[in-house]
Enzyme design. Structure first.
Site, PDB file in Angstrom:
ATOM      1  N   GLU A 188      51.338 -47.975 -16.682  1.00 23.53           N
ATOM      2  CA  GLU A 188      50.338 -47.395 -15.783  1.00 23.53           C
ATOM      3  C   GLU A 188      50.008 -48.310 -14.609  1.00 23.53           C
ATOM      4  OE1 GLU A 188      50.140 -47.453 -19.046  1.00 23.53           O
ATOM      5  OE2 GLU A 188      49.706 -45.447 -19.803  1.00 23.53           O
ATOM      6  N   PHE A 226      40.504 -42.326 -31.385  1.00 20.60           N
ATOM      7  CA  PHE A 226      41.815 -42.885 -31.043  1.00 20.60           C
ATOM      8  C   PHE A 226      42.024 -42.824 -29.526  1.00 20.60           C
ATOM      9  CE2 PHE A 226      46.443 -42.219 -30.346  1.00 20.60           C
ATOM     10  CZ  PHE A 226      46.837 -43.501 -30.692  1.00 20.60           C
ATOM     11  N   GLN A 227      42.459 -43.939 -28.971  1.00 20.50           N
ATOM     12  CA  GLN A 227      42.682 -44.088 -27.526  1.00 20.50           C
ATOM     13  C   GLN A 227      41.431 -43.747 -26.710  1.00 20.50           C
ATOM     14  OE1 GLN A 227      46.490 -42.234 -26.415  1.00 20.50           O
ATOM     15  NE2 GLN A 227      47.453 -44.198 -26.842  1.00 20.50           N
ATOM     16  N   LYS A 278      39.591 -34.103 -22.732  1.00 23.49           N
ATOM     17  CA  LYS A 278      40.662 -33.149 -22.992  1.00 23.49           C
ATOM     18  C   LYS A 278      40.129 -31.718 -23.160  1.00 23.49           C
ATOM     19  CE  LYS A 278      44.960 -32.831 -25.581  1.00 23.49           C
ATOM     20  NZ  LYS A 278      45.755 -33.339 -26.714  1.00 23.49           N
ATOM     21  N   MET A 330      53.371 -71.471  -5.911  1.00 27.86           N
ATOM     22  CA  MET A 330      52.043 -71.734  -5.357  1.00 27.86           C
ATOM     23  C   MET A 330      51.177 -72.470  -6.380  1.00 27.86           C
ATOM     24  SD  MET A 330      50.545 -71.500  -2.502  1.00 27.86           S
ATOM     25  CE  MET A 330      50.879 -70.151  -1.373  1.00 27.86           C
TER      26      MET A 330
END
Lengths: 588, 182
Positions: free
Chosen positions: A52, A114-115, A164, A482
């Site tokens: 993502e 969940f999630q 959802k 760097m």
């Protein structure tokens, strides 16, 4: 106008009504209804990324190179948390993004489902605004409002979190409307009296300098045109931040190069010694100002910004003008032309003489080699061989980014995509994918470092899937260059974990993804190799083996003023180790 | 507008700005998360909150009014105002201290326990401060006191010696004087 449809249908319909053609995303349980709707239409092309984070940076690259709003679609929980870096990056660099996240159904919110994660809570400080939509009849309005907020005023990212069950629920769809937003109405047109004062101050200047930033790019191509006209009319020198490169053509004689920590000597000295500073769309970031109490001590400062909170945030200014750069520049030009001011020609001539003296120091000079490829040389050759093409450059973050900014020059805005404010390693490859999607025929090169590129290397797979022939040009010195440079400056050359002992074979890695891999380790072969990369029709990883211990100069060490720059040609190791004082050590 | 001293902007150490206390009145849409946005802005940018009150004040329009007492140098206070104005659900931000005379009131519930002389003294003090007794037994009082924050502070200080048990304060509500709205 209202039509009944499901929440998922509304998402797609709203995107279509907003003119969205491409979105970047990754499916998951909580966005399946939206993905099902995507499947059943062909107006919007979805680009499947491999993580993502890549979707957000790709949307940023798309937005920065087109001026449109970038759109990302991710699932709940880890989908949303992976989006956080890209959202913060877009917030820092003022990039308009709409990110749609799935959420667990409303009855499960707060149950540690969940999630599940508190997406609006997590993204509140890293978005311009966000919404959790709990009623399907609010969804269409929120979707359209999101595009307005992302674009209006100082642009930025927004998140719409859609549970959802709301995606499945039916409700009324309304189209985009032109009704004024009830609270968010940023001022775009400047106060004409302030513009008159500004022109008067500019006309009286003996040592003026234009200091421009990403605000000019964000304002649109017209702002760049107006800036060019005003700068040429005035004859004043101009420098720009990292974010503003391309707004003014680098080939022009009034151009001083980039300013700031790794900017040119002439740009920084002009900033330090000027008597009138004209800041257009820049925010006095700490990379620019160096030591605040020694920043341009003798100048009166004009600051044009669309965001009132940018005024006097870091630097006190004398003449703040709130407005969109294009409107302000238009008004400045109008007043300037009407007044036709008498400039102090003798003083300006003397000022240019000073500037020419600083230019003669050739602060970007480096010691070239016939045996190893110097990273600066690699960027120079890349520029020379790509400048006559339709080229877009993205970068990762580190030394290579600064060398690219110093040695690759831009004539037009929206050609340079880099993570400025947040400094996100892993930005360049997904951003290049977004740029290439928007400009299929153009040459898109991600100038990368060997460390940064590994942070989003999985997106190589995305480029193959959508036939995006991006070129990744890795300045490979096997170090986080760097980080190493700062360890040399600050920490007695103890190179703690800045050497990557086990780098992959980038040529084989490219081939594993279905890309073409190339390697070059000799300056004599470089031009031919770069040409081969450019002419190759598919995506290429170019492993450019460069001098391992080169450092990026010139440099204003942290905690120092503009006139305390380190120049590359005569810096000894001892100078480097003593450059930063006790107070500067705590700065980044 | 233009700095009369073009030599420098930077005040010497002797001219550094002093920290001031200000009362901000913020009119917001009463939508989920709006308070979190305001508080998150203060904590995220390192600003101070001395007192904060919030409740819906216009029910039909779903508008809430947040009163914030904050401290900072004038430059920081200007930043706070602009940063608040940037938040999307915020309608207006007014600096009541800066813009003129304002009224500030707070309510406190003060529980005092004790017997004998101290108990009588507590009740006497409550009368002087015009605090109401809202709950009592033979060993305690709960006083309700309203007024300027300084008055409440003084009352609580006095009660500490007379058996103060606990205090609950509303935080400050403020409004500008005169006929005009914010």
């Amino acid at each position: 106008m209202a039509r009944t449809m499901t929440g998922a249908e509304m998402v797609i319909k709203a995107l279509q009504d907003q003119g969205v053609e491409h979105i970047f995303g990754y499916p998951g349980g909580a966005v399946l209804p939206i993905y099902d709707e995507l499947f059943q239409q062909d107006k919007i092309q979805h680009v499947l990324v491999r993580q993502e984070g890549g979707a957000l940076h790709a949307a940023e690259g798309y937005a920065r190179s087109t001026g449109k709003v970038g759109v990302a679609l991710v699932t709940s929980g880890p989908g949303a948390t992976n989006a956080v870096t890209g959202l913060t990056d877009a917030l820092m660099d003022s990039i308009p993004l709409v990110c749609i996240t799935g959420q667990v159904p409303t009855h499960l919110i707060g149950n540690d489902a969940f999630q599940e994660c508190d997406t609006v809570g997590i993204t509140r400080p890293c978005t311009k605004h966000n919404w959790l939509v709990k009623n399907v009849n609010d969804l269409a309005r929120v979707l359209h409002e999101a595009f307005y907020i992302a674009k209006a005023g100082r642009p930025g990212p927004v998140v719409i979190d859609i549970p959802k069950d709301i995606q499945f629920a039916s409700g009324n769809y309304v189209g985009p409307s032109n009704i004024a937003h009830k609270t968010y109405k940023p001022r775009v047109k400047p106060d004409p009296a302030l513009v008159r004062d500004a022109v008067e101050l500019m006309a009286s200047a003996k040592r003026p300098v234009f200091y421009t930033g990403g605000g000019v790019i964000n304002s649109g191509p017209k702002a760049s045109q107006l800036l060019r006209e005003l700068v040429r009319l005035s004859g004043f020198p101009i420098t720009s931040t990292l974010m503003g490169l391309g707004a003014y053509p680098a080939s022009d004689k009034q151009w001083l190069g980039m300013l700031g920590m790794h900017g040119t000597y002439e740009a920084n000295l002009a900033m330090h010694d000027c008597d009138v500073m004209i800041n257009i769309g820049a925010r006095f970031d700490d990379r620019i100002t160096g030591r605040i109490d020694a920043f341009s001590p003798g100048s009166r400062k004009i600051h044009v910004d669309i965001d009132p909170s940018s005024i006097n945030k870091n630097i006190q200014v004398d003449l703040p003008i709130i407005g969109d750069c294009a409107y302000v520049l238009e008004e400045m030009l109008r007043v300037w032309k009407a007044k036709a001011p008498q400039l102090d020609k003798a003083a300006l001539k003397a000022w240019w003489k000073d500037i020419d003296g600083w230019r003669a120091r050739k602060s970007l000079a480096y010691k070239n080699s016939t045996d190893v490829i110097m990273p600066q040389y690699a960027c120079q050759r890349l520029y020379e061989l790509t400048k006559d093409r339709d080229t877009y450059i993205t970068t990762e973050v580190g030394q290579h980014q600064m060398w690219a900014a110093q040695f690759i020059h831009f004539e037009e805005p929206n050609r340079w995509m880099t993570s400025g404010g947040l400094g996100t390693m892993g930005y360049g490859l997904p951003a290049a994918i977004g740029v290439q999607l928007a400009h299929p025929k153009a040459l898109v090169v991600d100038v990368a470092g060997d460390a940064s590129i590994l942070m989003n290397i999985q997106e190589c797979s995305t480029a193959v899937q959508y036939n995006l022939p991006v070129k990744v040009f890795i300045l490979n010195n096997e170090y986080m260059g760097m980080v190493r440079q700062w360890q040399q400056l600050l920490h007695g050359n103890r190179l703690s974990h800045s050497y990557t002992e086990a780098l992959p074979d980038f040529v084989k890695l490219a081939e594993a993804y279905g890309w073409t891999g190339m390697r070059c380790d000799h300056p004599a072969d470089l031009d031919d190799a770069i040409r081969e990369m450019i002419n190759h029709k598919g995506p290429v990883i170019f492993d450019c083996r460069v001098a391992k211990l080169a450092n990026c100069f010139p440099m204003i060490p942290s905690g120092k003023a503009h006139n305390e720059m380190l120049l590359g040609e005569n810096v000894s190791d001892e100078d480097v180790s003593k450059a930063i004082g006790k107070e500067g050590k705590v700065l980044v | 507008m233009i700095n009369p001293n073009p030599q420098t902007h930077y005040a010497g150490p002797s001219l550094r700005q002093d920290v001031e206390t200000r009362t901000l009145s913020v009119l917001v849409d009463n939508e989920p998360g709006v308070l979190a946005r305001v508080i998150g802005l203060f904590s995220g940018r390192g600003y101070n909150i001395d007192s904060l009150t919030v409740t819906e004040t216009e029910h039909e329009k779903h508008l809430s009014r947040i009163t914030i007492i904050t401290r900072g140098t004038p430059a920081v206070l200007e930043q706070i105002k602009h940063q608040l104005e940037r938040l999307v659900p915020i309608h207006r931000v007014r600096d009541l201290t800066f813009e003129g005379v304002s009224l500030e009131r707070e309510l406190a519930l003060v529980k005092v326990a004790g017997k004998g002389e101290k108990r009588i003294e507590a009740l006497r003090m409550a009368e002087i401060f015009r605090a109401q007794v809202v709950d009592t037994s033979i060993e305690h009082f709960v006083f309700e006191i309203t007024g300027k924050p300084g008055k409440i502070e003084t009352f609580i200080n006095l009660m500490t010696e007379l058996g103060l048990v606990e205090v609950s304060r509303t935080g400050i509500a403020a409004i500008g004087r005169g006929a005009a709205a914010m």
